[in-house]
Write an enzyme that holds these catalytic residues in place. Sequence first.
Site, mmCIF file in Angstrom:
data_model
loop_
_atom_site.group_PDB
_atom_site.id
_atom_site.type_symbol
_atom_site.label_atom_id
_atom_site.label_comp_id
_atom_site.label_asym_id
_atom_site.label_seq_id
_atom_site.Cartn_x
_atom_site.Cartn_y
_atom_site.Cartn_z
ATOM 1 N N TYR A 163 0.045 6.203 -5.249
ATOM 2 C CA TYR A 163 -0.011 5.105 -5.581
ATOM 3 C C TYR A 163 -1.658 4.582 -5.847
ATOM 4 C CZ TYR A 163 4.644 4.669 -4.156
ATOM 5 O OH TYR A 163 6.055 4.786 -3.916
ATOM 6 N N HIS B 13 -0.477 -2.543 -8.060
ATOM 7 C CA HIS B 13 -0.196 -3.122 -6.990
ATOM 8 C C HIS B 13 -1.189 -2.863 -5.756
ATOM 9 C CE1 HIS B 13 2.992 -5.662 -5.946
ATOM 10 N NE2 HIS B 13 4.083 -4.750 -5.354
ATOM 11 N N ASN C 299 5.860 -4.073 0.930
ATOM 12 C CA ASN C 299 6.937 -4.848 1.319
ATOM 13 C C ASN C 299 7.353 -5.444 2.866
ATOM 14 O OD1 ASN C 299 7.349 -5.129 -1.627
ATOM 15 N ND2 ASN C 299 9.565 -4.172 -1.326
ATOM 16 N N ASN D 15 6.058 -9.725 -2.721
ATOM 17 C CA ASN D 15 6.761 -8.947 -1.501
ATOM 18 C C ASN D 15 5.980 -8.856 -0.265
ATOM 19 O OD1 ASN D 15 9.269 -9.621 -2.409
ATOM 20 N ND2 ASN D 15 9.559 -7.653 -3.552
#
Length: 186
Positions: A14, A19, A67, A113
């Site tokens: 990631y 994000h 999340n 989220n």
Amino acid sequence: MKMIVGLGNIGTRYDETRHNAGFMVVEQLARDFHLGAFTHEKVEAVTVTGLINGQKVMLVKPTTFMNESGRAVKPLMEYYDIALDDLIVVSDDLDMPVGKIKLKQRGASGGHNGLKSLIDHLGTREFNRVKLGIDHPKFGSVVSHVLGRFDTEERPVFEGAVLQAEQALIKWVQGTSFDQLMNEYN
């Protein structure tokens, strides 16, 4: 002590994804102020604590994945007795173009989220945020977009937003009110 929480997903898969905008901002602060490496905390987060222009600051990257960010932040705030006024959360925002930042005092999650998890765990919407635009996908799914990387044209524009967010956070740490910062940066 001030706490700046960057939201993102942990793991090399990631790194540098849209994000992970929040992670990128706190990593930039850690680099620029030579705060050292992020290390594991007692809870589900990696942190680094040090001085930014003479003020004690803890930078936080939850390791719970986006999340469940609130699951990491609430225990840290309780352990270090961090008031809501001494917390800022840095996140990405699909509803703003790449390169734009927005400071916001409170509010709903806006469908994010990570922010929803924080609101749920903290039991309030009353915390400050710095949001960095990542834009809506031109094609494909939202999930693919937020977990994707910036293209070569977007990257320098986004890096400018990271530096702008960093400057706003430095001013906040030094005592500039969040209202003043919203007037300056929004």
